[in-house]
Design a protein around this motif. Sequence first.
Motif, PDB file in Angstrom:
ATOM      1  N   ASP A  60     -38.095  54.808 -20.117  1.00  9.51           N
ATOM      2  CA  ASP A  60     -37.339  54.465 -18.909  1.00  9.51           C
ATOM      3  C   ASP A  60     -36.247  55.505 -18.645  1.00  9.51           C
ATOM      4  N   LEU A  61     -35.546  55.891 -19.705  1.00 16.37           N
ATOM      5  CA  LEU A  61     -34.464  56.863 -19.555  1.00 16.37           C
ATOM      6  C   LEU A  61     -34.988  58.226 -19.124  1.00 16.37           C
ATOM      7  N   LEU A  62     -36.125  58.629 -19.668  1.00 23.75           N
ATOM      8  CA  LEU A  62     -36.733  59.902 -19.248  1.00 23.75           C
ATOM      9  C   LEU A  62     -37.150  59.851 -17.777  1.00 23.75           C
ATOM     10  N   GLN A  63     -37.704  58.725 -17.362  1.00 22.02           N
ATOM     11  CA  GLN A  63     -38.129  58.580 -15.967  1.00 22.02           C
ATOM     12  C   GLN A  63     -36.954  58.621 -15.000  1.00 22.02           C
ATOM     13  N   LEU A  64     -35.794  58.177 -15.464  1.00 25.65           N
ATOM     14  CA  LEU A  64     -34.605  58.225 -14.606  1.00 25.65           C
ATOM     15  C   LEU A  64     -34.231  59.658 -14.229  1.00 25.65           C
ATOM     16  N   ASN A  65     -34.620  60.635 -15.075  1.00 19.77           N
ATOM     17  CA  ASN A  65     -34.355  62.043 -14.762  1.00 19.77           C
ATOM     18  C   ASN A  65     -35.067  62.472 -13.478  1.00 19.77           C
ATOM     19  N   GLU A  66     -36.200  61.833 -13.201  1.00 19.18           N
ATOM     20  CA  GLU A  66     -37.000  62.200 -12.031  1.00 19.18           C
ATOM     21  C   GLU A  66     -36.831  61.223 -10.875  1.00 19.18           C
ATOM     22  N   GLN A  67     -36.158  60.120 -11.100  1.00 20.48           N
ATOM     23  CA  GLN A  67     -35.999  59.095 -10.074  1.00 20.48           C
ATOM     24  C   GLN A  67     -34.531  58.976  -9.684  1.00 20.48           C
ATOM     25  N   GLU A  68     -34.101  59.895  -8.848  1.00 17.93           N
ATOM     26  CA  GLU A  68     -32.695  59.960  -8.465  1.00 17.93           C
ATOM     27  C   GLU A  68     -32.231  58.674  -7.773  1.00 17.93           C
ATOM     28  N   SER A  69     -33.112  58.058  -6.993  1.00 17.33           N
ATOM     29  CA  SER A  69     -32.714  56.832  -6.293  1.00 17.33           C
ATOM     30  C   SER A  69     -32.453  55.694  -7.284  1.00 17.33           C
ATOM     31  N   GLU A  70     -33.243  55.606  -8.354  1.00 14.75           N
ATOM     32  CA  GLU A  70     -33.016  54.585  -9.378  1.00 14.75           C
ATOM     33  C   GLU A  70     -31.713  54.839 -10.126  1.00 14.75           C
ATOM     34  N   TRP A  71     -31.445  56.100 -10.442  1.00 14.32           N
ATOM     35  CA  TRP A  71     -30.201  56.461 -11.111  1.00 14.32           C
ATOM     36  C   TRP A  71     -29.009  56.082 -10.230  1.00 14.32           C
ATOM     37  N   THR A  72     -29.128  56.365  -8.936  1.00 13.00           N
ATOM     38  CA  THR A  72     -28.066  56.037  -7.985  1.00 13.00           C
ATOM     39  C   THR A  72     -27.813  54.531  -7.954  1.00 13.00           C
ATOM     40  N   LYS A  73     -28.879  53.719  -7.999  1.00 14.74           N
ATOM     41  CA  LYS A  73     -28.725  52.262  -8.013  1.00 14.74           C
ATOM     42  C   LYS A  73     -27.975  51.800  -9.259  1.00 14.74           C
ATOM     43  N   ILE A  74     -28.281  52.412 -10.388  1.00 17.91           N
ATOM     44  CA  ILE A  74     -27.600  52.063 -11.638  1.00 17.91           C
ATOM     45  C   ILE A  74     -26.119  52.404 -11.543  1.00 17.91           C
ATOM     46  N   ILE A  75     -25.821  53.590 -11.039  1.00 17.47           N
ATOM     47  CA  ILE A  75     -24.420  54.010 -10.893  1.00 17.47           C
ATOM     48  C   ILE A  75     -23.685  53.071  -9.941  1.00 17.47           C
ATOM     49  N   GLU A  76     -24.345  52.654  -8.879  1.00 17.08           N
ATOM     50  CA  GLU A  76     -23.730  51.719  -7.934  1.00 17.08           C
ATOM     51  C   GLU A  76     -23.423  50.383  -8.603  1.00 17.08           C
TER      52      GLU A  76
END
Length: 185
Positions: A60-76
């Motif tokens: 999951d963490l590796l995939q977050l490197n390629e899924q900027e929108s998911e990372w943004t949701k987590i940061i939000e």
Amino acid sequence: IQDSLREIGISSVLRSRTSVFKTEEADELFKVLSSVQRISYEPGIRMALATSLLGYSATDLLQLNEQESEWTKIIEKITRVKHIWEEKGIESAIDDLFNLFAIRNRISKTKAAERKISNLLHLTELLTKTSREKRLNGKALLKWFFEKINADDNQASSEEEQLRLESDEGLIQITTIHSSKGLQY
């Protein structure tokens, strides 16, 4: 003993004087709350995501490197928790964190779920009480929490820090020699 009983399908509860701050839940909650306070520190956020509380796997963490929108949701989500912490206090922030990341639901599916949830609720109470009584802001509260987790003694420094019983209705009760002192059986 408790793990052995659990493996053969016998439920039990442990009575001890161990501090709730010496639990895995305390360590993981500290990592998560630290990431909330240091939202710009990406390795800290990734470490928090990797806890059993937030439940992200290495994949999951590796995939977050390629899924900027998911990372943004987590940061939000983490930003929202930080804002609530600043505006309403630690108890509301932890409650929102649990809801945003479905923590209770995730934990309820794990081994010893009742013990873990009991520890997390206990830690939330102690953090809330300390924050109010000592009027600590987020970073100061985390410093206090860190010191409690890293204290040399595994025993609770007060009765309110002792591990609480999860529901003990109909369970075998395991008592250590130290916690049974003065009791008659």
